[in-house]
Motif scaffolding. Structure first.
Motif, short mmCIF file in Angstrom:
data_model
loop_
_atom_site.label_atom_id
_atom_site.label_comp_id
_atom_site.label_asym_id
_atom_site.label_seq_id
_atom_site.Cartn_x
_atom_site.Cartn_y
_atom_site.Cartn_z
N LYS A 1 1.19 -1.47 -0.10
CA LYS A 1 0.17 -0.22 0.12
C LYS A 1 0.82 1.30 -0.28
O LYS A 1 1.69 1.39 0.37
N VAL A 2 0.73 1.87 -1.23
CA VAL A 2 1.64 3.13 -0.78
C VAL A 2 0.13 4.53 -0.74
O VAL A 2 -0.56 5.07 -1.71
N VAL A 3 0.13 5.26 -0.31
CA VAL A 3 -0.30 6.52 0.29
C VAL A 3 0.53 7.33 0.25
O VAL A 3 1.02 8.01 0.57
N VAL A 4 -0.40 8.69 -1.00
CA VAL A 4 1.13 9.60 -0.88
C VAL A 4 -0.46 10.52 -0.31
O VAL A 4 -1.46 11.19 -1.16
N LEU A 5 0.23 12.06 0.68
CA LEU A 5 -0.05 13.24 1.13
C LEU A 5 -1.63 12.11 1.11
O LEU A 5 -3.10 12.94 0.35
N GLU A 6 -2.24 11.34 1.96
CA GLU A 6 -3.86 11.00 1.96
C GLU A 6 -4.36 10.17 1.27
O GLU A 6 -5.25 10.21 1.50
N SER A 7 -3.61 9.77 0.06
CA SER A 7 -4.86 9.31 -1.18
C SER A 7 -3.73 7.79 -1.20
O SER A 7 -2.78 7.95 -1.35
N THR A 8 -4.50 6.31 -0.61
CA THR A 8 -4.38 5.80 -1.58
C THR A 8 -3.79 5.31 -2.73
O THR A 8 -4.97 5.41 -3.70
N LEU A 9 -2.24 4.68 -3.70
CA LEU A 9 -2.44 5.19 -4.55
C LEU A 9 -3.45 3.63 -5.30
O LEU A 9 -3.54 2.71 -4.19
N GLY A 10 -4.15 3.64 -6.40
CA GLY A 10 -4.92 2.69 -6.76
C GLY A 10 -6.21 2.63 -7.12
O GLY A 10 -7.48 2.25 -6.51
N SER A 11 -6.87 3.38 -5.64
CA SER A 11 -8.18 3.68 -5.03
C SER A 11 -8.89 5.56 -4.95
O SER A 11 -9.93 5.68 -5.49
N ALA A 12 -7.38 5.70 -5.44
CA ALA A 12 -8.02 7.87 -4.78
C ALA A 12 -7.51 7.62 -6.12
O ALA A 12 -7.02 7.09 -7.66
N ASP A 13 -8.65 9.19 -6.87
CA ASP A 13 -8.13 9.20 -8.32
C ASP A 13 -5.88 10.52 -8.58
O ASP A 13 -6.42 10.85 -7.88
N VAL A 14 -5.48 9.78 -9.46
CA VAL A 14 -4.15 10.16 -9.07
C VAL A 14 -4.52 11.76 -10.21
O VAL A 14 -3.49 12.18 -9.93
N PHE A 15 -5.67 12.48 -10.75
CA PHE A 15 -5.12 12.90 -10.80
C PHE A 15 -5.20 14.25 -10.34
O PHE A 15 -5.19 15.37 -10.60
N ASP A 16 -6.40 13.73 -9.32
CA ASP A 16 -6.40 15.39 -7.92
C ASP A 16 -5.18 15.16 -7.03
O ASP A 16 -4.76 15.98 -6.48
N VAL A 17 -4.19 14.18 -6.72
CA VAL A 17 -3.41 14.35 -6.19
C VAL A 17 -1.86 14.56 -6.98
O VAL A 17 -1.09 15.25 -6.38
N ARG A 18 -1.87 14.24 -8.25
CA ARG A 18 -0.68 14.91 -9.16
C ARG A 18 -0.95 15.90 -8.42
O ARG A 18 0.58 16.70 -8.73
N PRO A 19 -0.89 17.25 -9.21
CA PRO A 19 -1.03 18.80 -8.92
C PRO A 19 -0.63 18.85 -7.59
O PRO A 19 -0.04 20.22 -7.25
#
Ligand SMILES: Nc1ncnc2c1ncn2[C@@H]1O[C@H](COP(=O)(O)OP(=O)(O)OP(=O)(O)O)[C@@H](O)[C@H]1O
Length: 260
Positions: free
Chosen positions: A60-78
């Motif tokens: 499991k990888v959580v980046v800025l409180e979003s879990t990769l695979g389940s969160a929308d990466v387009f929200d996290v990347r910016p």
């Protein structure tokens, strides 16, 4: 404090090859991490996970409180600043320096028909000043020296005021003067309380800026050692990681390595 990055038992497999193997690691907002390790150890792959550019094969990888695979990466990347040579290659040589930085606000490389806001232009100029680039604002990116191009890449990556800044070998291929100029600027940035969490991959301990707080050494896709920088960047750890007797010294907040 919530972690900016959290890896739990993370593995990445490509074409049957295990590139990262059971990595567990986390970083807080006030941390400045350096990632060290031999060629092919998996440093860039680790950074690509942190940048939400790839997904883990397991774990499991959580980046800025979003879990990769389940969160929308387009929200996290910016919310992530990422400076790498791969990204720099996508910048057209003819692009003006100010536009290389400004286009970050629109997540594109290469100016087209965007109507920039005055507030974005002001911020781009402030960022250029912070990275000693004001005098190059109107120059073409392709005409800059390697050192100047590296600073423009970083300026672009901080333009959007990211919550996480990832730097993949920012000082690679720079001459001594350009390297020292960049390390000094990175050091000032790392020490600023307003700066985001930083994770920087490098091949050389000489490139670790003052103000960096933590280090992770990766070998063969696994964490060799991780923790407070002075506990990790040691002769013992680096000798074991690189398979060569090394002597690491620290002077005025900077590290040096030489063979024993
Ligand atoms: N698609 C792929 N298929 C198979 N192996 C891959 C793939 N992508 C990367 N690798 C391998 O994974 C390993 C780790 O690569 P990575 O680029 O993450 O290492 P690195 O530590 O950044 O290396 P360097 O210091 O040389 O830049 C390398 O051996 C690389 O050849």
């Amino acid at each position: 404090m919530a972690s900016v990055l959290s890896f739990s038992d993370v593995s990445v497999t490509r074409n049957g090859t295990t590139i990262l193997d059971s990595i567990s690691w986390s970083a807080e907002a006030s941390d400045r991490w350096v990632i060290l390790g031999p060629n092919g150890a998996g440093k860039t792959t680790l950074l690509q996970l942190a940048a939400a550019q790839i997904h883990p094969s397991s774990g499991k990888v959580v980046v800025l409180e979003s879990t990769l695979g389940s969160a929308d990466v387009f929200d996290v990347r910016p919310r992530i600043g990422f400076a790498s040579t791969a990204l720099a290659r996508r910048v057209p040589n003819s692009e003006r320096v100010i536009d290389v930085v400004l286009t970050a606000a629109y997540s594109v490389t290469g100016r087209w028909n965007e109507q920039y806001e005055k507030v974005d232009l002001r911020r781009a100029r402030r960022v250029l000043a912070e990275w000693s680039l004001s005098h190059l604002e109107d120059r073409r990116f392709g005409d800059l020296s390697d050192g100047e191009q590296k600073r423009v890449q970083i300026a672009r990556s901080v333009m959007t005021d990211p919550e996480l800044l990832l730097l993949d070998e920012p000082a690679a291929s720079l001459d001594l003067g350009a390297r020292e100029e960049l390390v000094q600027l990175l050091s000032g940035y790392a020490k600023a309380e307003s700066a985001p969490a930083i994770v920087m991959v490098t091949h050389h301990v000489e490139e670790i800026p003052q103000g960096f707080t933590h280090a992770l050494i990766i070998t063969d896709g696994t964490v060799h050692s991780a923790g407070k920088i002075d506990d990790v960047v040691t002769s013992e750890n680096l000798s074991a990681a690189f398979g060569l007797e090394l002597i690491i010294t620290k002077d005025a907040g900077r590290y040096t390595a030489r063979a024993a």
